[in-house]
Design a protein around this motif. Structure first.
Motif: not given
Lengths: 207, 655
Positions: A96, A112, A114, A117, A179
């Motif tokens: 994550r 990051w 997530y 995802r 992203l």
């Protein structure tokens, strides 16, 4: 890239554990520690989602209410925070999070988070494309991310909220560009989209 | 009754009476009543105290432990043991007066007290008396399997042939097959062999009754005679034999040569002395089934014939008998039990005879015949006399005490100087040290135990029991004061301090002794914490109990109203405790509290909070996954692109 403003009127509700002092000390007992890490992971993801944040700088975040409970005068230490995030990046933590250049070694490195995802974002985008009937049309990445038409696309009306998206904030409007690229890359790989164009003038076509 | 039931302490040692002191302990001891082993009392510890000789069984200590009060012991005998026959110490009860029927003069083992006692002893060894006992009825059945070293002399070649093992004079008749002579091959006549075997048995009894205890195994092996028709014959033969002048020698059963008692075979003819028989007796003694236990419940009346035949033998299987005997001798001379009923301190001032005295119960006794003075003057005088008397008593008591202390110091110093001088640690010096330690009322000391091979382990096990007693002693309440748990080091220091600076225990031995608790099933246990700290606990105190205790404390803090700034937190989660708080609360030492808390943490019952003010432990709310709610789609579960099992298999090249 400035973090987006909180987009709902409701303030963030911290979990119960947030007011439990031992929560801010990483536990030596393995089983307790696993529960603790899961709770932290959940808290961090929820917090980032609430703030619509995709990247987290640990050094900066340490003094935010995320890691610091002013009321208890407790704070997760740098090392512990690093360990929490590091756990989140690993398979056990469900991946994550992901370190952005440097990893744990670069102290206070950014990561990051997530809360979705890239694969999950890809699903959301496909869903939106299908819902709005934009298959086989060419859209620029800019308009997808910042254009007016995607504003509020993720906000599910309260009555339609299912168990899975109870918060009603699934939009990719204002999403981090990198992203977004990653998410599209997932779709390209699956053959559901095609990205073309030069660096800042990229377009995408969904099949 | 001669054999008394015995109270045991928590550590399964005899409970000592006031003024009673432990003198000696020996393990691997069996008990005989008369000449028979008492079933169930064959493997235990013998404790010699100033008042009693106790037997504590190893297997069933609570059920089969008995004591013999030394005050009811008339005399005691020492048997040094012979080959397979263990050394024994026989205690004879004081008996009602009985005319001694037979008078024999065979004294061997030089025990000082023995000489005066010998005439009355003879009857106790007689198999005929024993024949009336309830045991004998069961014996004839198994008698055919007896081994025998009886010999018959061949009438042709005069070679000494052994009587066959299965030859039983009680049942044999002229049809019994008899083996031929080993050298010349001529069969003997039946009466010849019968005569030889009977004569041998009787002769052996006669020759060996000189050391009375040694007769025991023999009697067992020849017990079959007690009921058969040849009793009169044996009796006659036996008296005849015993009438012979015998010195402190061991008569060869074959050639009647008087051998030195320590010889295994006859010096002259080479016949084995006792060997096979004592072996057989030992083995058979175990296997003989007895319908009823002749243990302590078998009281004097049931024997019917001779009340005083019920002598008790302590059989020392791994040694220690010599020291036991020495100490027993000392105890019998000292007669400490007389002190129990000792009269109060006599008046020191001669003029005081008949004046007011204070009894043991503290009441003032007015001697009769004394002119009473009434009124205030009388009361005053009475008070004055009382004070004077008390002063005198206290004064003399303290004088005695001082004298005792002074002499005790001297004795200890003397003993120590002796120990230094004798580099090899001569027996005398050891003895003296033992004496001095005894004088200072030490409990378990090395010298209390014999120098046999197992004395080290015995010492440790005794120390272990000693420690357990010390710990669980309700009067001292050591463990209770420490909250039911204390570190071994603390205990070591405390225990050595309690010993008053003498006979200190080395840490290594202490540790070994502590580790024996579990094995000896004592009510305390040794526990090792994760960091290696050794603590002493009551055996029934488990980790779960400790955790429950800790959680109940936290629960208490949780429910107790909180008026602090972080009240909200308290409402939700209670409060954390530090090791200090726990230590204070439960009376533990801080180290122990720390370990206990960490143990609970390791078990998942607690969790920690590291703060500026130190480490606090909280009830573990973290493990509860539901408390934060999982009503959204946040995922924290593991994520695997590839099945890890398959991945591992691939890595290993299997798949």
């Amino acid at each position: 890239m400035a973090p987006a403003q909180p987009r709902t009127a409701e303030s963030f509700t911290y979990p119960q554990s947030y007011s439990f002092p031992p929560f801010f000390t990483l536990q030596p007992n393995l089983q307790t520690r696993l529960s603790q890490l899961r709770k932290w992971s959940r808290l961090i993801q929820r917090y980032c989602r609430h703030r619509h944040v995709f990247k987290l700088s640990l050094v900066a975040a340490l003094d935010t209410p995320l890691f610091k409970n002013a009321e208890l005068r407790k704070r997760l230490s740098v090392n512990d925070a690093l360990q929490v995030v590091d756990w989140m990046t690993r398979d056990e933590g469900g991946r994550r999070a992901e370190w952005i250049d440097g990893g744990v070694e670069a102290k206070g490195g950014t990561t990051w988070v997530y809360w979705k995802r890239p694969e999950e974002w890809a699903e959301v985008i496909v869903g939106w494309v299908e819902d709005t009937g934009q298959k086989n049309t060419v859209l620029t990445l800019y308009e997808l991310m910042n254009g007016e038409m995607t504003v509020g696309q993720g906000i599910v009306p309260r009555e339609k909220r299912s168990k899975s998206n109870a918060h009603g904030m699934l939009d990719f409007h204002g999403m981090d560009a990198e992203l977004f690229h990653r998410s599209l890359a997932v779709l390209v790989k699956r053959g559901k989209a095609q990205v073309f164009g030069s660096e800042d003038q990229q377009g995408v076509k969904f099949f | 009754m001669f054999l008394q039931p015995l109270d045991l302490t928590t550590a399964l040692r005899p409970t000592l009476l006031p003024d009673e002191a432990l003198l000696f302990v020996q393990d691997a001891v069996g008990l005989y009543e008369g000449k028979y082993k008492i079933p169930g009392l064959q493997n235990g510890h013998a404790y010699l105290t100033t008042h009693r000789a106790c037997y504590v069984d190893n297997l069933e200590p609570r059920k089969s432990s008995i004591a013999v009060e030394l005050k009811s012991v008339d005399r005691y005998e020492f048997y040094a043991g012979f080959l397979k026959s263990s050394p024994k110490i026989t205690l004879h009860p004081k008996a009602p007066k009985r005319a001694s029927v037979q008078s024999r003069s065979h004294s061997t083992i030089p025990i000082p007290q023995r000489a005066a006692q010998s005439p009355s002893r003879s009857s106790t060894a007689s198999p005929v008396h024993r024949g009336a006992s309830p045991f004998s009825s069961t014996r004839s059945g198994s008698s055919t399997s007896r081994l025998s070293t009886a010999t018959w002399v061949c009438t042709i070649c005069s070679f000494s042939n052994p009587v066959p093992a299965n030859f039983d004079p009680a049942t044999a008749n002229s049809n019994t097959p008899l083996p031929a002579c080993v050298t010349c091959g001529v069969k003997p006549s039946f009466p010849h062999v019968l005569k030889a075997s009977i004569a041998n048995a009787a002769g052996r009894q006669g020759s060996h009754s000189q050391s009375q205890a040694s007769v025991q195994p023999l009697l067992e092996s020849h017990g079959q005679y007690s009921e058969n028709s040849s009793i009169e014959y044996i009796e006659a033969q036996w008296r005849e034999e015993t009438a012979l002048p015998a010195k402190s020698r061991f008569q060869c059963p074959r050639c009647t040569f008087l051998n030195h008692p320590s010889l295994l075979a006859c010096e002259l003819c080479g016949a084995p002395l006792l060997s096979t028989e004592s072996k057989a007796a030992n083995v058979l003694g175990e296997s003989i089934g007895r319908p009823e236990s002749p243990g302590p419940s078998l009281d004097i009346a049931s024997l019917g014939v001779d009340n005083d035949t019920e002598c008790v033998k302590f059989s020392f299987r791994v040694g220690g008998e010599k020291i036991f005997h020495e100490r027993l001798k000392g105890a019998m001379v000292q007669r400490k039990w007389l002190l129990q009923n000792a009269p109060p301190v006599p008046d020191s001032s001669p003029g005081n005879i008949g004046s007011t005295a204070i009894g043991i119960d503290g009441q003032v006794r007015q001697p009769p015949g004394k002119a009473r003075t009434v009124g205030i003057a009388g009361l005053e005088r009475q008070g004055l006399e009382l004070r004077k008397k008390n002063e005198a008593v206290i004064g003399s008591a303290f004088e005695d005490l001082d004298a005792l202390m002074v002499s005790a110091k001297e004795v200890v110093a003397l003993a120590e100087s002796f120990a230094k001088k004798s580099d090899e640690g001569s027996a005398d010096a050891n003895q003296l040290i033992a004496e001095s330690a005894k004088a200072l009322d030490m409990v378990t000391t090395k010298d209390m135990l014999g120098s046999s091979a197992g004395s080290e382990s015995l010492y440790l096990s005794e120390m272990s029991r000693n420690l357990a007693e010390y710990l669980t002693d309700d009067a001292k309440g050591i463990l209770r004061k420490e909250g039911g748990i204390m570190s071994l080091v603390d205990l070591w220091a405390m225990f050595n301090r309690a010993r008053g600076g003498v006979e200190l225990i080395s840490p290594m031995e202490f540790g070994k002794a502590a580790r024996l608790w579990e094995k000896l099933r004592l009510p305390v246990r040794l526990r090792q914490f994760r960091n290696g700290l050794l603590v002493v606990q009551q055996a029934d105190r488990t980790d779960d109990k400790t955790i429950a205790q800790l959680l109940s404390l936290l629960q208490e803090l949780y429910t107790s109203s909180a008026h602090t700034e972080v009240e909200r937190v308290h409402k939700a989660f209670g409060r954390g405790i530090t090791a200090q708080e726990a230590a204070q609360r439960f009376g533990w030492s801080v180290g122990v509290a720390n370990e206990e808390l960490e143990m609970a943490e390791e078990r998942g019952a607690l969790c920690r909070e590291e703060g500026i003010e130190g480490l606090r432990f909280w009830e573990n709310w973290i493990v509860d996954d539901q408390s934060d709610g999982s009503d959204d789609d946040i995922k924290v579960d593991p994520f695997y692109e590839v099945d890890p099992v398959m991945k591992n298999l691939e890595d290993m090249g299997i798949f």
